[in-house]
Design a protein around this motif. Structure first.
Motif, mmCIF file in Angstrom:
data_model
loop_
_atom_site.group_PDB
_atom_site.id
_atom_site.type_symbol
_atom_site.label_atom_id
_atom_site.label_comp_id
_atom_site.label_asym_id
_atom_site.label_seq_id
_atom_site.Cartn_x
_atom_site.Cartn_y
_atom_site.Cartn_z
ATOM 1 N N PHE A 101 1.027 -1.244 -0.065
ATOM 2 C CA PHE A 101 -0.134 -0.014 -0.013
ATOM 3 C C PHE A 101 0.887 1.160 0.011
ATOM 4 O O PHE A 101 1.990 1.309 0.683
ATOM 5 N N ILE A 102 0.377 2.027 -0.701
ATOM 6 C CA ILE A 102 1.185 3.569 -0.886
ATOM 7 C C ILE A 102 0.040 4.673 -0.202
ATOM 8 O O ILE A 102 -1.096 4.617 -0.853
ATOM 9 N N LYS A 103 0.520 5.349 0.830
ATOM 10 C CA LYS A 103 -0.501 6.397 1.258
ATOM 11 C C LYS A 103 0.347 7.704 1.140
ATOM 12 O O LYS A 103 1.254 8.028 1.658
ATOM 13 N N ILE A 104 -0.843 8.453 0.517
ATOM 14 C CA ILE A 104 -0.001 9.753 0.336
ATOM 15 C C ILE A 104 -1.013 10.991 0.879
ATOM 16 O O ILE A 104 -2.326 10.763 1.239
ATOM 17 N N ALA A 105 -0.191 11.955 1.786
ATOM 18 C CA ALA A 105 -0.666 12.734 2.571
ATOM 19 C C ALA A 105 -1.528 13.901 1.802
ATOM 20 O O ALA A 105 -1.333 13.894 0.460
#
Length: 230
Positions: A101-105
């Motif tokens: 998973f990639i999480k972008i703020a």
């Protein structure tokens, strides 16, 4: 209003192009399967030096954070273009079995005297256990708001599809041969109300126990120069 809308569309598309990148994942209903290996090693101070069309940059894991039962590893940078004062975002990665998973703020930006915010998102970047030609899909909505009276929230709808192209391959990047490589492509289709739909496709190569070694999108090519794992 047309000027503001154009700024919003550009901001949304720029944030969506983050290494490809993608919230509210429809794949969450699918249970992750057992991983076939570690295709993006996560530890604080791991780093990868990438050359993108002649310009080098270092992507480094600088911290980790426990959220419920998951651990996110935060990068110092994650290939977000910052032209025109659009701003920057932080990115993090977590692994759940064979799902990456990639999480972008949230992205905070300032352009032409107008400040605003584009909401962050989280997506499944890779499923390392899938066989060649198998796919995963997802969708999310991003919102951009402005500190400008009378301007409504602008929404961008995104659908994406990842496809495994090769597994167990050998790839040579900058004269270095990497084994156990997965090659996959990531297609994102974006649509904002009143605008023509657009799409972008990025191809990635990730090597077991190394991480990202190459990515291409149109004429843009980014290749691994060196890496250091802790």
């Amino acid at each position: 209003m047309r000027k503001i809308k154009s700024i919003a569309l550009l901001a949304l598309l720029m944030s969506s192009s983050l290494f490809i990148s993608c919230s509210n994942d429809s794949d969450n209903e699918n249970t992750a399967e057992t991983s076939t290996g570690d295709y993006w090693p996560t530890a604080v101070n791991n780093q990868w030096v990438m050359d993108q069309n002649g310009t080098e940059s270092t992507m480094k894991i600088v911290s980790s954070e426990k959220v419920n039962d998951d651990t996110y590893f935060k990068f110092n940078q994650f290939s977000l273009a910052q032209d025109g004062g659009l701003g920057s975002a932080t990115a993090a990665i977590k692994k759940v079995k064979g799902d990456y998973f990639i999480k972008i703020a949230d992205v905070i930006y300032n352009a032409n005297g107008i400040t605003g915010k584009t909401s962050g998102y989280e997506f499944i970047f890779l499923k390392d256990y899938l066989e060649v030609n198998k796919t995963w899909t997802g969708s999310y909505t991003q919102e951009t708001s402005f500190d400008f009276p009378g301007v409504p929230v602008i929404k961008l709808n995104v659908n994406y599809t990842g496809t495994i192209l090769e597994k167990g391959a050998t790839a040579t990047v900058n004269s270095v041969s990497y084994k156990d490589v997965i090659k996959f492509k990531f297609l994102m289709e974006t649509k904002m109300e009143g605008e023509t739909a657009s799409s972008v496709t990025v191809e990635y190569w990730v090597a077991k126990d190394v991480g990202l070694i190459k990515m291409t999108s149109g004429s843009t090519v980014s290749e691994l120069v060196s890496y250091s794992l802790k």
